[in-house]
Every structure is written in C-alpha cells, then in structure tokens.
Design a protein around this motif. Structure first.
Motif, PDB file in Angstrom:
ATOM      1  N   LEU A 124       0.983  -1.341  -0.337  1.00 50.76           N
ATOM      2  CA  LEU A 124       0.241   0.032   0.145  1.00 50.76           C
ATOM      3  C   LEU A 124       0.616   1.246   0.185  1.00 50.76           C
ATOM      4  CD1 LEU A 124      -3.016   0.428   0.222  1.00 50.76           C
ATOM      5  CD2 LEU A 124      -2.887   1.186   2.386  1.00 50.76           C
ATOM      6  N   ASP A 125       1.412   1.879  -1.269  1.00 50.18           N
ATOM      7  CA  ASP A 125       2.302   3.431  -1.226  1.00 50.18           C
ATOM      8  C   ASP A 125       1.933   4.112  -1.626  1.00 50.18           C
ATOM      9  OD1 ASP A 125       1.091   2.595  -3.842  1.00 50.18           O
ATOM     10  OD2 ASP A 125       2.819   1.403  -4.443  1.00 50.18           O
TER      11      ASP A 125
ATOM     12  N   VAL B 240       3.744  -2.789   8.122  1.00 49.05           N
ATOM     13  CA  VAL B 240       4.617  -2.392   7.024  1.00 49.05           C
ATOM     14  C   VAL B 240       5.336  -2.617   6.513  1.00 49.05           C
ATOM     15  CG1 VAL B 240       4.967  -0.038   8.512  1.00 49.05           C
ATOM     16  CG2 VAL B 240       6.298  -1.651   8.875  1.00 49.05           C
ATOM     17  N   MET B 241       6.058  -2.573   5.637  1.00 44.56           N
ATOM     18  CA  MET B 241       6.113  -3.477   4.642  1.00 44.56           C
ATOM     19  C   MET B 241       7.606  -2.811   4.011  1.00 44.56           C
ATOM     20  SD  MET B 241       7.302  -3.401   0.659  1.00 44.56           S
ATOM     21  CE  MET B 241       6.714  -4.789  -0.376  1.00 44.56           C
TER      22      MET B 241
ATOM     23  N   LEU C  64       1.360  -0.762   5.260  1.00 45.17           N
ATOM     24  CA  LEU C  64       1.968   0.232   4.528  1.00 45.17           C
ATOM     25  C   LEU C  64       3.214   0.206   4.304  1.00 45.17           C
ATOM     26  CD1 LEU C  64       0.997   3.356   6.480  1.00 45.17           C
ATOM     27  CD2 LEU C  64      -0.408   2.411   4.995  1.00 45.17           C
ATOM     28  N   GLU C  65       3.328   0.131   2.633  1.00 44.98           N
ATOM     29  CA  GLU C  65       5.310   0.385   2.331  1.00 44.98           C
ATOM     30  C   GLU C  65       5.876   1.855   2.703  1.00 44.98           C
ATOM     31  OE1 GLU C  65       7.655  -0.278  -1.973  1.00 44.98           O
ATOM     32  OE2 GLU C  65       5.427  -0.837  -2.231  1.00 44.98           O
ATOM     33  N   LEU C  66       7.120   1.316   2.823  1.00 42.97           N
ATOM     34  CA  LEU C  66       7.484   2.631   3.633  1.00 42.97           C
ATOM     35  C   LEU C  66       8.904   2.559   2.353  1.00 42.97           C
ATOM     36  CD1 LEU C  66       8.190   2.542   7.286  1.00 42.97           C
ATOM     37  CD2 LEU C  66       6.071   3.566   5.423  1.00 42.97           C
ATOM     38  N   ASN C  67       9.872   3.471   2.091  1.00 42.08           N
ATOM     39  CA  ASN C  67      10.698   4.205   1.637  1.00 42.08           C
ATOM     40  C   ASN C  67      11.463   5.044   2.713  1.00 42.08           C
ATOM     41  OD1 ASN C  67      12.476   4.832  -0.512  1.00 42.08           O
ATOM     42  ND2 ASN C  67      11.260   5.588  -2.353  1.00 42.08           N
ATOM     43  N   LEU C  68      12.206   3.781   2.816  1.00 40.45           N
ATOM     44  CA  LEU C  68      13.685   4.209   4.091  1.00 40.45           C
ATOM     45  C   LEU C  68      15.155   4.736   3.449  1.00 40.45           C
ATOM     46  CD1 LEU C  68      12.183   1.563   6.657  1.00 40.45           C
ATOM     47  CD2 LEU C  68      11.790   4.730   6.118  1.00 40.45           C
TER      48      LEU C  68
END
Length: 227
Positions: free
Chosen positions: A99-100, A159-160, A123-127
C-alpha cells in the motif's frame, strides 16, 4: 521432482531465522513468504509440500493465472505494486504488502467497503530514499496513519520495506530498525500493526534481527528466476 532439495533449503532458512531471532532478542514469530514470481505454478505447489503455506507474487495477472493451476491451499500475498484499477483482485489475496499511496489506499478502502470486509494491508515505506521505489516516507507516515484510521474498508496490519541492494550491513540495520519504529508508531495511533514485512534472500537475517515477522524469499529457495 520440481525444485529438488527444496525441503533442505527451507530447513536451512528456518535455522538461520531462528538464530537471527535469538540474536535480535525480539522474540517474534517469523513467517516465510515464498516468492514464486516468474516461476510456474509448480513452485507454489512445491513450497506447500515443503511446509511453506504462504506464497508471494508481484503481479496480479501472473498470480491469478497461477491460482487457477494450484490445487493446494496456499495463502497468496501480493507483494508488488497494485494498480488502482485492479483492486478487486485483492479478494484472492490474504495480505497486500504494498500500500504505497493515499490514492491507492482510498481505492482499496472503497473495495473493502463494497465487499463488506476490510482489506488487510501493509503500508509500504521508502526508507532508502531511492526514486525507483514507491512508498511513504517517514515524514508522510503519521499524517497518513491518522487519515487511514478513519477508513473502515482497510485494516493496516503493519509495514513493508525494501532495503537498498547496495546497503552496507550497518545501513541495513538502520533501515530495518526504522521500519520497526514506524510499525510502533502505527500501533501508537491505534492500528493493529503487528506485521513487519522486510528482508529478502540477500538480507533476511539482518531483517529478522531487527524484528521482521514476514520475510520474502525467492532465489534462495527456488534458484535464479526464469526471464
């Protein structure tokens, strides 16, 4: 037999996961999601026979085609990007890992309300800050978490994240620890966010040390993918 030696490789991965859990000290249960993308339906069947009941696919159309040919009751996870016009396909999956964006969240929520059962999603995180990766930044996380709390057609289960392929070991630890903190923040605003989907064939042990509950493993189990 398709994928000879798979049971032994699964046993090795489980042993490495157990050791990583012990090192990390988080005491979590870890589920292996066998990533079968670009392999045929026999990969999902072989995974199930080897004791892996969770299977991950990147693309909806590829997954749906396989589902029709797989007779064992694996749990299908959608781990790749989902286009908003394909949200109805979520009926076939137990969990959306990617979920981005707010627009996708709204579309998924609308589908959950339509079918009368909330959609489980991460929730997809862009870390890593890489432009090629989708997902929310840490600064976007809390405002979106507050907003999602009012959307009853979607249930945020955690989260992913994906670490950079060029990350050092220290950077991997930092990325995965940040994801763990993000999950805790979701719990703090009332989401049932118990899942941390992070770690793949090249970095799953470090992810588990940092608290991963779902690891997405393909190459280590099935070998190089078909092109």
């Amino acid at each position: 037999m398709a994928f000879p030696g798979l049971a032994e490789r699964v046993a090795q991965v489980r042993a490495r996961i157990d050791a990583a859990v012990a090192r990390g000290g988080h005491g979590q249960h870890v589920t292996i999601v066998a990533v079968t993308k670009t392999h045929g339906p026999d990969a999902a069947t072989a995974a199930y026979a080897a004791g892996l009941h969770d299977v991950g696919e990147n693309k909806v159309q590829e997954a749906i085609k396989k589902m029709a040919a797989v007779e064992v009751p694996v749990r299908w996870h959608l781990i790749g990007h989902l286009q908003r016009n394909k949200v109805k396909a979520l009926d076939q999956f137990v969990l959306l890992h990617s979920l981005d964006s707010p627009r996708l969240a709204d579309a998924v929520c609308a589908f959950g309300l339509e079918r009368g059962r909330a959609v489980d999603a991460l929730l997809e995180l862009n870390l890593s800050g890489e432009g090629t990766k989708g997902g929310y930044t840490m600064s976007e996380l809390l405002p979106e978490a507050e907003r999602l709390g009012a959307l009853s057609g979607i249930r945020i289960r955690g989260v992913m994240t994906m670490a950079s392929f060029t990350a050092t070991e220290a950077q991997l630890h930092r990325t995965f620890a940040e994801a763990r903190e993000a999950r805790a923040a979701l719990v703090g605003v009332g989401h049932p966010a118990e899942e941390l989907s992070m770690g793949m064939s090249n970095d799953y042990e470090i992810a588990v040390e940092e608290g991963a509950t779902l690891v997405r493993i393909g190459t280590t189990l099935f070998g190089a993918r078909d092109k």
